[in-house]
Design an enzyme around this catalytic site. Structure first.
Site, short mmCIF file in Angstrom:
data_model
loop_
_atom_site.label_atom_id
_atom_site.label_comp_id
_atom_site.label_asym_id
_atom_site.label_seq_id
_atom_site.Cartn_x
_atom_site.Cartn_y
_atom_site.Cartn_z
N SER A 1 0.90 -1.11 0.08
CA SER A 1 0.01 -0.02 -0.01
C SER A 1 0.92 1.38 0.01
O SER A 1 0.18 2.40 -0.34
CB SER A 1 -1.06 0.04 1.23
OG SER A 1 -0.11 0.19 2.39
N LYS B 1 0.45 4.47 6.77
CA LYS B 1 -0.11 5.40 5.89
C LYS B 1 0.54 6.36 6.02
O LYS B 1 1.08 6.75 6.79
CB LYS B 1 -1.70 4.90 6.01
CG LYS B 1 -2.35 3.79 5.91
CD LYS B 1 -2.43 3.25 4.57
CE LYS B 1 -3.06 1.91 4.69
NZ LYS B 1 -2.74 1.13 3.58
#
Length: 186
Positions: free
Chosen positions: A36, A77
């Site tokens: 990600s 993230k």
């Protein structure tokens, strides 16, 4: 002989105490799991997460963080919006508080995207409720850099600031890709 055993025991106790203090309050080692955050962080790379950065400072847009996604999983993230921010993506462009924001960390992914846009159009209203135009106090909007595969705030909503473990301070493994400072604005 007794003195030598005593010295070894003291050394071991000091080492264990230092490890506990460092691990609890200062730094943690994490292994990146998934793609990600590709290409900034890749699956299997090891990073050091600073827990102290947010004890003495604030969470800022652009910070790469690790947070508790649930009781057993932690995610890495990038912070896109903080409390009070009005965040919107339109035509693959980020706007924070109605100002265009560059995202140089997305360039490689934009070149290899499979969809028309790397980041679909959305705003805070789409993640929270139609009546909420800005990120509420104590909340963060987080996205993975590899937007086409990332499960992030677009899927699970805003996260609480108290879910944050710390900021990714540096990548140390493998050694040939050592890197620090993942925020281009810093």
């Amino acid at each position: 002989m007794k003195k030598e055993i005593y010295e070894w025991l003291v050394a071991i106790l000091v080492a264990v105490a230092l490890y506990f203090i460092i691990h609890q309050f200062l730094f943690l080692v994490y292994t990146v799991n998934g793609d990600s955050m590709h290409p900034i962080l890749k699956n299997g790379e090891k990073v050091i997460v600073s827990k102290i950065n947010y004890t003495v400072g604030d969470i800022d847009n652009g910070d790469v963080i690790v947070f508790h996604a649930d009781k057993k999983d932690d995610y890495v993230k990038r912070v896109i919006g903080i409390s009070g921010d009005k965040v919107m993506y339109k035509d693959d462009q980020l706007y924070i508080n109605d100002k265009k924001v560059d995202e140089p960390y997305l360039e490689e992914n934009k070149l290899s995207k499979t969809n028309v846009q790397l980041t679909e159009n959305f705003s805070v209203k789409d993640i929270t409720a139609p009546s909420v135009a800005t990120i509420p106090d104590g909340k963060l909007l987080v996205l993975g850099d590899n937007r086409e595969v990332s499960k992030d705030s677009r899927y699970f909503g805003l996260i609480d600031e108290d879910q944050v473990v710390g900021e990714v301070a540096l990548r140390f493994w493998p050694f040939n890709v050592f890197h620090y400072n993942f925020d281009p604005a810093k």
